[in-house]
Design an enzyme around this catalytic site. Sequence first.
Site, short mmCIF file in Angstrom:
data_model
loop_
_atom_site.label_atom_id
_atom_site.label_comp_id
_atom_site.label_asym_id
_atom_site.label_seq_id
_atom_site.Cartn_x
_atom_site.Cartn_y
_atom_site.Cartn_z
N GLU A 108 -1.21 4.48 2.40
CA GLU A 108 -1.17 3.83 1.08
C GLU A 108 -0.61 4.84 0.08
OE1 GLU A 108 -4.06 0.82 -1.32
OE2 GLU A 108 -4.81 2.87 -1.12
N HIS A 138 4.62 2.44 10.86
CA HIS A 138 4.00 1.13 11.09
C HIS A 138 4.62 0.44 12.30
CE1 HIS A 138 1.72 -2.28 8.80
NE2 HIS A 138 1.52 -2.34 10.10
#
Length: 324
Positions: A261, A282
């Site tokens: 984040e 990811h």
Amino acid sequence: MGPGVSARLFTARQSARLTALARTDPGLVAHDLRSPSPAVRDALAAAEVLLTCWGAPVLDPGALAAAPALRAVVHAAGSVKEHVTDACWERGIAVSSAASANAVPVAEYTLAAILFAGKRVLSSARRYAELRAAHDWGAELSGLGNHRRTVGIVGASRTGRRLVELLRPFDLDVLVYDPYTPAPPGAVAVGLDELCARSDTVSVHAPQLPETRRLLDARRLGLLPDGATLINTSRGSLVDGPALVRELVSGRLYAVLDVTEPEVPPRDSPLYSLPNVLLTPHLAGSLGNELHRMAELALDELERYANGLPFAEPVTRESLTRSA
């Protein structure tokens, strides 16, 4: 679904199966339901089922008004939270998801990360490249290895449960924390603080919810033993990012991070260069040919619907309050 997704999602065989199961045109893919093309508008007006995937348009009241015959949504990916709205539940639309298929590659990635962490593979490879010479690795890595190490799994989600299954053949002790779901066979349920304090490796598989934001905060990260590894393939928001960076910069902890984040860390983030961090973009979830596993599950669900059977992988409004 989003542009280009359909071409990657289905094999030729799966496209043929789709057309055999339903009256549909695999070449007609809706990317925008706010101002659809005439072809999409006509198809939507008659559609009984929507087959969706990543980048699906939001199914808000306006979109649903244009689909008066819609009875079901079959999602060939994981979470439906980005496009299934309250209006869908209020209309009584049945929803299915391929989240269990997407859990498979995530669990496999995590298994590899756990086993590599136990032998310090990443940092040892970097040290080897620096030394380029014979070295007493047995002495340097004394105390490491994967025999009777303790793995803590935060979240008995689909991925968490799949990971427990994959860990069974190994001589590892597995702890699980989940306030809603019992620990699966092969794992012991414990509180989160105890899990952090006892685990050599902690892997995060809980959903992103308001109550899970920074679930692993500075205090809980501080409970991890020196040299422990944190693996996060869930969402970056579940970990206190600045606190984790401090632990990693100090060298006290190791990390395998597939999510952060923000999703792409700032260009000057130390996560890119720290020797005790493996940072991946990811990619733990389905990619490449792994998308076909999700497509197959979605087609299985469509076949069940066509035969008047309930979905095998249903999503309910209530389950979304505690799942991804």
